[in-house]
Scaffold this motif. Structure first.
Motif, mmCIF file in Angstrom:
data_model
loop_
_atom_site.group_PDB
_atom_site.id
_atom_site.type_symbol
_atom_site.label_atom_id
_atom_site.label_comp_id
_atom_site.label_asym_id
_atom_site.label_seq_id
_atom_site.Cartn_x
_atom_site.Cartn_y
_atom_site.Cartn_z
ATOM 1 N N ARG A 60 0.834 -1.205 0.000
ATOM 2 C CA ARG A 60 0.000 0.000 0.000
ATOM 3 C C ARG A 60 0.869 1.255 0.000
ATOM 4 N NH1 ARG A 60 -5.273 0.868 1.429
ATOM 5 N NH2 ARG A 60 -5.437 -1.247 2.270
ATOM 6 N N ALA A 61 1.930 1.241 0.818
ATOM 7 C CA ALA A 61 2.826 2.395 0.868
ATOM 8 C C ALA A 61 3.545 2.584 -0.456
ATOM 9 C CB ALA A 61 3.833 2.218 2.004
ATOM 10 N N GLY A 62 3.943 1.472 -1.089
ATOM 11 C CA GLY A 62 4.599 1.572 -2.384
ATOM 12 C C GLY A 62 3.705 2.216 -3.417
ATOM 13 N N ASN A 63 2.431 1.817 -3.433
ATOM 14 C CA ASN A 63 1.477 2.410 -4.368
ATOM 15 C C ASN A 63 1.257 3.887 -4.081
ATOM 16 O OD1 ASN A 63 1.134 -0.105 -5.524
ATOM 17 N ND2 ASN A 63 -0.797 -0.539 -4.490
ATOM 18 N N SER A 64 1.079 4.214 -2.801
ATOM 19 C CA SER A 64 0.806 5.599 -2.419
ATOM 20 C C SER A 64 1.995 6.512 -2.701
ATOM 21 C CB SER A 64 0.449 5.675 -0.926
ATOM 22 O OG SER A 64 -0.701 4.920 -0.641
ATOM 23 N N GLY A 65 3.206 5.978 -2.495
ATOM 24 C CA GLY A 65 4.396 6.798 -2.686
ATOM 25 C C GLY A 65 4.801 6.967 -4.134
ATOM 26 N N PHE A 66 4.431 6.003 -4.974
ATOM 27 C CA PHE A 66 4.888 6.043 -6.359
ATOM 28 C C PHE A 66 4.320 7.232 -7.122
ATOM 29 C CE2 PHE A 66 4.798 4.867 -10.846
ATOM 30 C CZ PHE A 66 6.072 4.353 -11.038
ATOM 31 N N ARG A 67 3.040 7.506 -6.940
ATOM 32 C CA ARG A 67 2.390 8.527 -7.764
ATOM 33 C C ARG A 67 2.966 9.924 -7.568
ATOM 34 N NH1 ARG A 67 -2.660 8.806 -10.593
ATOM 35 N NH2 ARG A 67 -3.131 10.970 -11.069
ATOM 36 N N PRO A 68 3.129 10.453 -6.328
ATOM 37 C CA PRO A 68 3.692 11.805 -6.208
ATOM 38 C C PRO A 68 5.120 11.909 -6.727
ATOM 39 C CG PRO A 68 3.444 10.788 -4.042
ATOM 40 C CD PRO A 68 2.728 9.924 -5.016
ATOM 41 N N LEU A 69 5.892 10.825 -6.624
ATOM 42 C CA LEU A 69 7.259 10.855 -7.145
ATOM 43 C C LEU A 69 7.252 10.851 -8.669
ATOM 44 C CD1 LEU A 69 8.959 8.362 -4.659
ATOM 45 C CD2 LEU A 69 9.134 10.860 -4.670
ATOM 46 N N ALA A 70 6.382 10.025 -9.261
ATOM 47 C CA ALA A 70 6.273 10.020 -10.720
ATOM 48 C C ALA A 70 5.783 11.372 -11.220
ATOM 49 C CB ALA A 70 5.348 8.906 -11.169
ATOM 50 N N ASN A 71 4.828 11.964 -10.516
ATOM 51 C CA ASN A 71 4.330 13.277 -10.890
ATOM 52 C C ASN A 71 5.461 14.305 -10.870
ATOM 53 O OD1 ASN A 71 2.016 15.172 -11.406
ATOM 54 N ND2 ASN A 71 2.755 16.030 -9.482
ATOM 55 N N ILE A 73 8.798 13.811 -11.322
ATOM 56 C CA ILE A 73 9.778 13.692 -12.409
ATOM 57 C C ILE A 73 9.162 13.927 -13.777
ATOM 58 C CG2 ILE A 73 11.238 12.128 -11.037
ATOM 59 C CD1 ILE A 73 10.343 9.860 -12.966
ATOM 60 N N PHE A 74 7.838 13.739 -13.896
ATOM 61 C CA PHE A 74 7.182 13.958 -15.180
ATOM 62 C C PHE A 74 6.733 15.408 -15.389
ATOM 63 C CE2 PHE A 74 5.913 9.234 -15.154
ATOM 64 C CZ PHE A 74 7.027 8.896 -15.904
ATOM 65 N N GLY A 75 7.146 16.303 -14.469
ATOM 66 C CA GLY A 75 6.858 17.715 -14.695
ATOM 67 C C GLY A 75 6.084 18.407 -13.608
ATOM 68 N N GLY A 76 5.757 17.725 -12.520
ATOM 69 C CA GLY A 76 5.066 18.356 -11.402
ATOM 70 C C GLY A 76 6.062 19.106 -10.538
ATOM 71 N N ASN A 77 6.701 20.107 -11.123
ATOM 72 C CA ASN A 77 7.794 20.806 -10.451
ATOM 73 C C ASN A 77 7.976 22.180 -11.081
ATOM 74 O OD1 ASN A 77 9.821 20.645 -12.757
ATOM 75 N ND2 ASN A 77 9.517 18.446 -12.395
ATOM 76 N N THR A 78 8.816 22.978 -10.443
ATOM 77 C CA THR A 78 9.155 24.300 -10.964
ATOM 78 C C THR A 78 10.647 24.355 -11.218
ATOM 79 O OG1 THR A 78 7.364 25.314 -9.700
ATOM 80 C CG2 THR A 78 9.102 26.787 -10.508
ATOM 81 N N ALA A 79 11.032 24.669 -12.437
ATOM 82 C CA ALA A 79 12.450 24.737 -12.790
ATOM 83 C C ALA A 79 13.158 25.797 -11.950
ATOM 84 C CB ALA A 79 12.609 25.054 -14.275
ATOM 85 N N ARG A 80 14.439 25.589 -11.706
ATOM 86 C CA ARG A 80 15.210 26.509 -10.866
ATOM 87 C C ARG A 80 15.248 27.923 -11.444
ATOM 88 N NH1 ARG A 80 16.674 24.970 -5.572
ATOM 89 N NH2 ARG A 80 16.514 22.699 -5.572
ATOM 90 N N ASN A 81 15.186 28.024 -12.755
ATOM 91 C CA ASN A 81 15.200 29.352 -13.373
ATOM 92 C C ASN A 81 13.809 29.986 -13.406
ATOM 93 O OD1 ASN A 81 13.862 27.988 -15.402
ATOM 94 N ND2 ASN A 81 15.540 28.117 -16.901
ATOM 95 N N GLY A 82 12.827 29.260 -12.844
ATOM 96 C CA GLY A 82 11.483 29.797 -12.777
ATOM 97 C C GLY A 82 10.711 29.712 -14.064
ATOM 98 N N ALA A 83 11.305 29.156 -15.091
ATOM 99 C CA ALA A 83 10.662 29.081 -16.400
ATOM 100 C C ALA A 83 10.067 27.698 -16.612
ATOM 101 C CB ALA A 83 11.663 29.403 -17.508
ATOM 102 N N GLY A 84 8.801 27.534 -16.264
ATOM 103 C CA GLY A 84 8.130 26.267 -16.506
ATOM 104 C C GLY A 84 8.606 25.156 -15.587
ATOM 105 N N SER A 85 8.595 23.929 -16.132
ATOM 106 C CA SER A 85 8.982 22.756 -15.355
ATOM 107 C C SER A 85 10.009 21.945 -16.127
ATOM 108 C CB SER A 85 7.750 21.891 -15.057
ATOM 109 O OG SER A 85 7.171 21.421 -16.261
ATOM 110 N N MET A 90 13.514 8.621 -15.694
ATOM 111 C CA MET A 90 13.250 7.575 -14.710
ATOM 112 C C MET A 90 14.500 6.727 -14.553
ATOM 113 S SD MET A 90 10.576 6.458 -12.900
ATOM 114 C CE MET A 90 10.503 5.139 -11.705
ATOM 115 N N THR A 91 14.847 6.393 -13.327
ATOM 116 C CA THR A 91 15.995 5.525 -13.061
ATOM 117 C C THR A 91 15.512 4.277 -12.334
ATOM 118 O OG1 THR A 91 16.466 6.577 -10.928
ATOM 119 C CG2 THR A 91 17.542 7.520 -12.875
#
Length: 213
Positions: A60-71, A73-85, A90-91
């Motif tokens: 259950r923890a593996g399933n719950s933890g996988f989605r926010p981490l995948a999100n 690396i797939f772009g659910g983030n803010t680039a350091r230069n502030g321009a988009g994501s 994947m490793t």
């Protein structure tokens, strides 16, 4: 996140029942020190991980933890230069660690209500640094630096239930005790293969940090 990324995550969870990488590519840099059957001792270079803490059973923890981490690396983030994501490759492996104390925010522990709390982690590709990795949009995702370390590892194939991981950990500890190696870390459970790999051929490992000899 694109629909294709969502499909990969859904397939990983539905098929494997645990966290698993959608694309197995880069592995963490390490040097093989010793191989003895299914057991290896490896010297790992420093790593950076993105991790979340989730409670519940291992699966259950593996399933719950996988989605926010995948999100993340797939772009659910803010680039350091502030321009988009930024998108991050994947490793492999995806790792899970059970902690022995209650954490303040997001990664691994023994829970308040008697359940376990786990840190589920993706290892970041080598080309990224602490000062270049994008900032997670989800505050549960924590970026951490892990120093170089020596790890003892036991590899096995097939299904990766919590009971199999515990059995393999016991085998690894017995080997380390017999060989005079001092364990200095908690076990790390690692899964390497995407869900479409037939179960008998899946690679799993239990890893534990040991003192340099």
């Amino acid at each position: 996140m694109s629909s294709s990324h969502l499909f990969v995550i859904a397939l990983s969870i539905a098929t494997l029942g645990v966290a698993a990488p959608a694309l197995a590519a880069e592995e963490p840099a390490h040097t093989l020190v010793l191989r003895d059957g299914a057991i290896e001792i490896r010297d790992y270079a420093p790593q950076i991980t993105a991790s979340v803490e989730v409670d519940g059973s291992m699966a259950r923890a593996g399933n719950s933890g996988f989605r926010p981490l995948a999100n993340y690396i797939f772009g659910g983030n803010t680039a350091r230069n502030g321009a988009g994501s930024d998108e991050i490759a994947m490793t492999t492996p995806v790792t899970q660690t059970r902690s022995q104390e209650i954490a303040m925010t997001s990664p691994v522990t023994q829970s308040m209500q008697g359940g376990d709390v786990w840190r589920v982690a993706f290892i970041m590709p080598e080309e990224w640094g602490m000062d270049t990795l994008p900032i997670p949009d989800d505050p549960r995702v924590q970026i951490s630096e892990i120093p170089a370390r020596r790890m003892a590892v036991i590899r096995f194939s097939g299904g990766a239930s919590d009971s199999r991981f515990e059995t393999k950990f016991d085998e690894l500890v017995a080997y380390l005790d017999a060989e005079g190696h001092a364990q200095i870390g908690d076990p790390v459970y690692a899964r390497y293969d995407p869900p479409w790999i037939p179960t008998p051929f899946r690679r799993n490992e239990v890893m534990v940090e040991i003192a340099p000899s």
